[in-house]
Enzyme design. Structure first.
Site, PDB file in Angstrom:
ATOM      1  N   ASP A  40      73.559  51.303 -37.335  1.00 59.31           N
ATOM      2  CA  ASP A  40      74.329  52.541 -37.493  1.00 59.31           C
ATOM      3  C   ASP A  40      73.413  53.760 -37.571  1.00 59.31           C
ATOM      4  O   ASP A  40      72.206  53.642 -37.801  1.00 59.31           O
ATOM      5  CB  ASP A  40      75.163  52.471 -38.777  1.00 59.31           C
ATOM      6  CG  ASP A  40      76.427  51.635 -38.572  1.00 59.31           C
ATOM      7  OD1 ASP A  40      76.530  50.942 -37.534  1.00 59.31           O
ATOM      8  OD2 ASP A  40      77.304  51.687 -39.449  1.00 59.31           O
ATOM      9  N   HIS A 181      70.528  49.716 -40.200  1.00 63.83           N
ATOM     10  CA  HIS A 181      70.355  51.111 -39.756  1.00 63.83           C
ATOM     11  C   HIS A 181      68.987  51.232 -39.098  1.00 63.83           C
ATOM     12  O   HIS A 181      67.980  50.826 -39.695  1.00 63.83           O
ATOM     13  CB  HIS A 181      70.434  52.063 -40.958  1.00 63.83           C
ATOM     14  CG  HIS A 181      71.758  52.031 -41.652  1.00 63.83           C
ATOM     15  ND1 HIS A 181      72.107  51.026 -42.525  1.00 63.83           N
ATOM     16  CD2 HIS A 181      72.824  52.864 -41.587  1.00 63.83           C
ATOM     17  CE1 HIS A 181      73.339  51.252 -42.964  1.00 63.83           C
ATOM     18  NE2 HIS A 181      73.802  52.355 -42.418  1.00 63.83           N
TER      19      HIS A 181
HETATM   20 ZN   LIG Z   1      76.658  55.395 -40.875  1.00 65.31          ZN
END
Ligand SMILES: [Zn+2]
Length: 235
Positions: A40, A181
């Protein structure tokens, strides 16, 4: 005669490359399980590049959920992701939660979809709602499937490559969608270490879309998936 011998000598190594019935190489073993690593808040410059290098070296694919306002200046990186077989998804324009932002959230999704289409072509980029927050209204208005996760590494909290890798290695099960991430170098290290360890156990790393195919599930617009065989409940 001399020339013929020379020709034979030259051809010999080539012949060795041809498969013969007796010595045909064994087919690669069928994976024992499939995992979808998802990243993400992408793309993130050098960290994302290093991740792409590592994925390519391992023959692994992943899914990147992109923040629209981060696209400018990183278009080449996005194209590289797409060219190398990774899935790209929509994570709103400014990382806005979708469960309470109404028309603003809708607009953020549309703006990012337009930017992705302008950069990569295509349409219908799957959505991951920031922080995993979506409402029944979000799902009703969705134009694509929505993707949550089934294994949260909390990589943003620990930022510890060993811990994050260990969590994935110890807990990942066939069909899982793993949240990471690519803005943290520790997460890049963790992902690559987990791929190495789990590949050795027979796991293959695929995009979310391919995970649906592998599991024989047809993805549906407006459904919020933790993994292909499990929906996330929203109120
Ligand atoms: Zn996010």
């Amino acid at each position: 005669m001399k020339r013929q011998r020379l020709l034979c000598l030259l051809l010999l190594p080539l012949l060795a490359l041809l498969p013969s019935r007796e010595t045909a190489p064994a087919l690669a073993p069928t994976p024992t399980g499939y995992l979808a690593l998802t990243f993400d808040d992408s793309p993130n410059g050098a960290a994302t590049e290093r991740l792409l290098d590592g994925l390519a070296a391992r023959g692994a694919h992943a899914t990147f959920f992109v923040i629209g306002e981060q696209i400018e200046g990183q278009e080449a990186l996005l194209r590289r992701m797409a060219d190398e077989g990774h899935q790209i998804g929509n994570h709103t324009f400014t990382h806005r939660r979708l469960d309470n932002s109404g028309a603003v959230g809708r607009h953020e999704l549309e703006r990012t979809e337009e930017l992705l289409a302008a950069t990569l072509g295509g349409a219908g980029y799957w959505v991951r709602p920031p922080w995993g927050f979506a409402s029944a209204e979000t799902l009703r208005e969705a134009a694509t499937p929505l993707v949550h996760w089934s294994l949260d590494t909390e990589d943003w909290k620990t930022r510890d490559a060993d811990k994050v890798a260990r969590l994935i290695i110890d807990h990942a099960q066939d069909g899982d969608v793993v949240l990471l991430h690519d803005c943290y170098e520790s997460s890049v290290d963790a992902a690559l270490a987990a791929i190495d360890a789990l590949s050795a156990r027979g796991f293959a790393f695929v995009t979310v879309e391919e995970l649906f195919e592998r599991m024989g599930v047809a993805p549906e617009t407006g459904c919020f998936y933790c993994r292909p065989d499990r929906l996330r409940e929203v109120r």
